[in-house]
Design a protein around this motif. Structure first.
Motif, PDB file in Angstrom:
ATOM      1  N   GLU A 108      -0.414  -2.382   2.825  1.00 36.76           N
ATOM      2  CA  GLU A 108      -1.751  -2.374   3.403  1.00 36.76           C
ATOM      3  C   GLU A 108      -2.073  -3.785   3.872  1.00 36.76           C
ATOM      4  OE1 GLU A 108      -3.681   0.192   3.824  1.00 36.76           O
ATOM      5  OE2 GLU A 108      -2.636   1.707   2.639  1.00 36.76           O
ATOM      6  N   LEU A 110      -4.436  -6.784   4.540  1.00 31.38           N
ATOM      7  CA  LEU A 110      -5.727  -7.296   4.096  1.00 31.38           C
ATOM      8  C   LEU A 110      -6.038  -8.551   4.906  1.00 31.38           C
ATOM      9  CD1 LEU A 110      -5.328  -6.962   0.216  1.00 31.38           C
ATOM     10  CD2 LEU A 110      -6.220  -5.294   1.844  1.00 31.38           C
ATOM     11  N   GLY A 204      -4.821 -11.812  -1.789  1.00 30.94           N
ATOM     12  CA  GLY A 204      -4.373 -10.546  -1.232  1.00 30.94           C
ATOM     13  C   GLY A 204      -3.959 -10.679   0.227  1.00 30.94           C
ATOM     14  N   ARG A 233      -4.179  -6.190  -9.815  1.00 27.11           N
ATOM     15  CA  ARG A 233      -5.067  -5.431  -8.931  1.00 27.11           C
ATOM     16  C   ARG A 233      -4.937  -5.899  -7.482  1.00 27.11           C
ATOM     17  NH1 ARG A 233      -8.546  -5.583 -13.553  1.00 27.11           N
ATOM     18  NH2 ARG A 233      -9.460  -7.555 -12.889  1.00 27.11           N
ATOM     19  N   GLU A 236      -1.667  -4.463  -6.083  1.00 26.28           N
ATOM     20  CA  GLU A 236      -1.763  -3.021  -5.853  1.00 26.28           C
ATOM     21  C   GLU A 236      -2.549  -2.713  -4.582  1.00 26.28           C
ATOM     22  OE1 GLU A 236      -1.126  -0.476  -9.837  1.00 26.28           O
ATOM     23  OE2 GLU A 236      -3.141  -1.345  -9.636  1.00 26.28           O
ATOM     24  N   ARG A 237      -3.573  -3.529  -4.294  1.00 25.56           N
ATOM     25  CA  ARG A 237      -4.328  -3.310  -3.053  1.00 25.56           C
ATOM     26  C   ARG A 237      -3.463  -3.540  -1.819  1.00 25.56           C
ATOM     27  NH1 ARG A 237      -8.672  -5.838  -5.859  1.00 25.56           N
ATOM     28  NH2 ARG A 237      -8.300  -7.839  -4.825  1.00 25.56           N
TER      29      ARG A 237
END
Length: 252
Positions: A108, A110, A204, A233, A236-237
């Motif tokens: 993903e 970011l 991130g 966390r 994982e994002r």
């Protein structure tokens, strides 16, 4: 070939690219004469080889001959009997980690927070600023040595990735890197943001950008380790998922 074996082989390849790697029996030690840090000068087993007590004794002797602390990092399942041999030889477990994996199908993107930019360090001044920020973020002195700068430059020259985050005022707010892929696998490491710039999404964004660049360059798998729940966390994002276990173990 299992994913655990592919990750372990990437560790072997990374250590074998050190300036003076040492092969001793079923192990490779990634020796770097310019620095004595145990986080750089450590060993790992070659997956699939038998390991004996004599091999462990020879490994310790090899470390001593280079005036380095005997220390290993490895994927547990690829050398299932090794931990017992090391403990019997006086080694102590430092940490146990789960490693996380990202693929082109899970990543993903970011974006960097407003006012911040992400880019590759191009000059030695860039690399020095990034390393100093990383050192400060990890609780060390905000400095960089010529050897540090040369190490990042060599990593980039071999096909590795480095990304730095620049704050609105032009100062370096953090950085991270990934080793050159081996058989399509690369480790992402050193993700760090200085204290003043944390909790804005920079870690991130840097992780996503480094991972994206790896996949654009042809890598199939990116992997890393999380140091705590907050970083877990974050990763994982980005699209990283827990996959296997690694062991850090050393002889004092």
């Amino acid at each position: 070939m299992t994913l655990d074996v592919r990750i372990q082989q990437s560790v072997v390849a990374n250590l074998s690219s050190r300036p003076a790697p040492v092969r001793t029996g079923p192990f490779v030690i990634g020796v770097d004469p310019s620095v004595d840090s145990p986080g750089i000068n450590y060993a790992t087993p070659l997956p699939g080889l038998e390991i004996s007590r004599a091999d462990v004794t020879a490994l310790v002797a090899a470390f001593r001959s280079y005036a380095r602390k005997p220390r290993l990092e490895y994927v547990v399942s690829t050398a299932p009997g090794l931990e017992r041999l090391l403990l019997d030889a006086g080694f102590t477990v430092e940490e146990r980690h789960e490693y996380l994996v990202c693929t082109p199908g899970t990543i993903e993107q970011l974006p960097a927070p407003g006012g911040y930019t992400l880019r590759e360090p191009i000059t030695d001044a860039d690399r020095a600023a990034m390393i100093a920020a990383q050192n400060a973020a990890f609780g060390g002195d905000p400095i960089s040595t010529d050897a540090d700068i040369a190490r990042i430059a060599a990593l980039q020259a071999r096909g590795g990735i480095a990304v730095m985050a620049l704050a609105p005022d032009g100062t370096c707010a953090g950085g991270g890197q990934a080793v050159p892929p081996n058989d399509g696998v690369s480790e992402v490491a050193g993700i760090a943001v200085t204290k003043h710039h944390r909790r804005r999404g920079i870690a991130g964004a840097m992780t996503a950008e480094i991972t994206r660049r790896l996949f654009v360059a042809g890598a199939e798998i990116a992997w890393l380790e999380a140091s705590g729940e907050d970083s877990w966390r974050v990763y994982e994002r980005v699209g990283y998922r827990p996959t296997g276990r690694r062991l850090y173990i050393a002889l004092d």
